[in-house]
Write an enzyme that holds these catalytic residues in place. Structure first.
Site, mmCIF file in Angstrom:
data_model
loop_
_atom_site.group_PDB
_atom_site.id
_atom_site.type_symbol
_atom_site.label_atom_id
_atom_site.label_comp_id
_atom_site.label_asym_id
_atom_site.label_seq_id
_atom_site.Cartn_x
_atom_site.Cartn_y
_atom_site.Cartn_z
ATOM 1 N N ASP A 102 -20.858 31.020 2.710
ATOM 2 C CA ASP A 102 -21.423 31.028 4.186
ATOM 3 C C ASP A 102 -20.138 31.424 4.991
ATOM 4 O O ASP A 102 -19.088 31.486 4.481
ATOM 5 C CB ASP A 102 -21.744 29.749 4.434
ATOM 6 C CG ASP A 102 -22.740 29.682 5.763
ATOM 7 O OD1 ASP A 102 -22.757 30.706 6.286
ATOM 8 O OD2 ASP A 102 -23.102 28.500 5.934
ATOM 9 N N HIS B 264 -29.457 21.599 5.987
ATOM 10 C CA HIS B 264 -30.107 22.804 6.220
ATOM 11 C C HIS B 264 -31.200 22.862 5.127
ATOM 12 O O HIS B 264 -31.021 23.930 4.269
ATOM 13 C CB HIS B 264 -29.173 23.994 6.416
ATOM 14 C CG HIS B 264 -30.106 25.471 6.927
ATOM 15 N ND1 HIS B 264 -31.253 25.420 7.286
ATOM 16 C CD2 HIS B 264 -29.567 26.420 7.225
ATOM 17 C CE1 HIS B 264 -31.367 26.416 7.888
ATOM 18 N NE2 HIS B 264 -30.516 27.163 7.633
ATOM 19 N N ARG C 15 -37.328 33.022 2.995
ATOM 20 C CA ARG C 15 -37.229 31.864 4.201
ATOM 21 C C ARG C 15 -38.749 31.897 4.445
ATOM 22 O O ARG C 15 -39.123 30.652 5.040
ATOM 23 C CB ARG C 15 -36.266 32.070 5.068
ATOM 24 C CG ARG C 15 -34.912 32.137 4.849
ATOM 25 C CD ARG C 15 -34.362 30.891 4.571
ATOM 26 N NE ARG C 15 -34.593 29.868 5.780
ATOM 27 C CZ ARG C 15 -34.247 29.736 6.726
ATOM 28 N NH1 ARG C 15 -33.107 30.353 7.198
ATOM 29 N NH2 ARG C 15 -34.414 28.756 7.635
ATOM 30 N N CYS D 220 -26.630 32.585 3.018
ATOM 31 C CA CYS D 220 -27.607 32.210 3.857
ATOM 32 C C CYS D 220 -27.619 33.267 5.033
ATOM 33 O O CYS D 220 -28.741 33.365 5.743
ATOM 34 C CB CYS D 220 -27.525 30.806 4.352
ATOM 35 S SG CYS D 220 -26.017 30.478 4.930
ATOM 36 N N ARG E 253 -34.316 23.026 15.523
ATOM 37 C CA ARG E 253 -32.990 23.778 14.990
ATOM 38 C C ARG E 253 -31.955 23.421 16.020
ATOM 39 O O ARG E 253 -32.048 23.850 17.297
ATOM 40 C CB ARG E 253 -33.104 25.126 14.913
ATOM 41 C CG ARG E 253 -31.708 25.870 14.293
ATOM 42 C CD ARG E 253 -32.194 27.375 14.309
ATOM 43 N NE ARG E 253 -30.874 28.234 14.104
ATOM 44 C CZ ARG E 253 -30.236 28.585 12.862
ATOM 45 N NH1 ARG E 253 -31.126 28.127 11.786
ATOM 46 N NH2 ARG E 253 -29.280 29.220 12.822
ATOM 47 N N GLN F 123 -33.345 26.284 4.027
ATOM 48 C CA GLN F 123 -32.493 27.139 3.796
ATOM 49 C C GLN F 123 -32.319 27.364 2.083
ATOM 50 O O GLN F 123 -32.478 28.173 1.313
ATOM 51 C CB GLN F 123 -31.176 27.288 4.323
ATOM 52 C CG GLN F 123 -30.255 28.369 3.698
ATOM 53 C CD GLN F 123 -30.661 29.714 3.753
ATOM 54 O OE1 GLN F 123 -31.030 30.319 4.766
ATOM 55 N NE2 GLN F 123 -30.703 30.638 2.613
#
Length: 326
Positions: free
Chosen positions: A231, A135, A312, A272, A108, A138
């Protein structure tokens, strides 16, 4: 139907077919049931997993750790100050070292090129926990949440409102194109997604029946939609741009009025996380004057943000089990 994904890395949804993506989501649903019943098959028993983090994280770090432990693996957290990645040691050399010690690697961080180099040289599966460009883990959780809510993905209308060129928006567009969904980006023209990526996704959509719309018209973008997604307006590393983004995006705030424009009483809200949502009573953090979502949406009965966050774990577990498990 099962697919043999053993040994594959998971860097972007561009690398996976619609059937492979569907398989991962369905596997996640199965693993979620197993977790709820306390039944673990320990598919990763004896495996060691490196968790490389250039960027801080709540959900990604916790999800990979819990998923690994549930399935019998050991997860080792390696923060940016713990190893020499990209400093005294090149990414290529780090990949070749860690690949001989670990069975799988999560990364990440910032540059997408970094996770690509890790995957090229590690010799073990590498999973993208987030880069500045994509991503993908996600989006698997997002799609799992939508599947749980509506029972299907093909034909679902998903509207992303806000910064239309960030990593989440990019991956949502790719995933929607792959899965035959009606994907709409609603943002100021200066924050439209990359033209080349839009063209690529429209090419994919030609073969799946998906629709890709990019517009600055809020009413057009949300009308009839099943999902409104947003987001933060300034991604990690862009904190200095918050004032600029507020000026650009304040009319794109997701609020009750926007949901009324959908004309769909069954529409849901996704984010997210973390989310600024006008928690005026929360004195533990400094909030911008205008946030990307209001409390009457975030805390509403049509918000699914915490189901999405939980998922997740299950989707990340599915990726690791499918690519590394027994």
């Amino acid at each position: 139907m099962a697919y043999n994904l053993k040994g594959r890395s998971f860097l972007t949804l561009l690398d996976y077919t619609p059937r492979e993506i569907a398989f991962l989501i369905n596997l996640a649903c199965q693993l979620k049931i197993e977790k709820s019943t306390g039944t673990f098959n320990k598919n990763l028993q004896g495996k060691n997993i490196a968790l490389l983090f250039e960027k801080a994280s709540t959900r990604t770090r916790c999800a990979f750790t819990v998923a690994a432990i549930d399935e019998g693996a050991h997860a080792e957290y390696l923060g940016k100050n713990d190893i020499q990645l990209g400093k005294k040691e090149s990414v290529k050399d780090t990949a070749r070292v860690l690949g001989r010690m670990f069975d799988g690697i999560q990364f990440r961080g910032f540059a997408h090129e970094t996770v690509e180099i890790l995957a090229q040289y590690a010799g073990v599966p590498v999973w993208n926990g987030l880069t500045d460009t994509y991503h993908p883990t996600q989006v698997l959780a997002d799609f799992m949440t939508i599947l749980e809510e509506f029972g299907y993905l093909e034909g679902i209308s998903l509207t992303y409102v806000g910064d239309g060129r960030n990593n989440v928006a990019n991956s949502l567009m790719i995933g929607s194109a792959k899965m035959g969904m009606d994907y709409r980006v609603v943002s100021p023209s200066s924050l439209f997604p990359d033209d080349k990526l839009v063209a690529l996704c429209r090419e994919i959509a030609d073969g799946t029946g998906a629709d890709i719309t990019v517009t600055d018209d809020i009413t057009k973008g949300v009308s009839g939609t099943d999902v409104i997604y947003t987001d933060v307006w300034a991604s990690m590393g862009e904190e200095s741009k918050i004032a600029e983004r507020i000026a650009l995006l304040k009319t794109y705030q997701v609020n009750k009025s926007m949901f009324e424009k959908t004309g769909n009483p069954d529409a849901i809200f996704l984010h997210c996380l973390p989310c600024f949502h006008n928690l005026e009573t929360d004195t533990s953090r400094s909030l911008p004057d205008i946030c990307e979502a209001t409390d009457d949406v975030f805390e509403s009965g049509f918000s699914r943000v915490f189901d999405e966050a939980e998922n997740r774990v299950h989707t990340i577990k599915a990726v690791m089990v499918a690519t590394l498990g027994k």
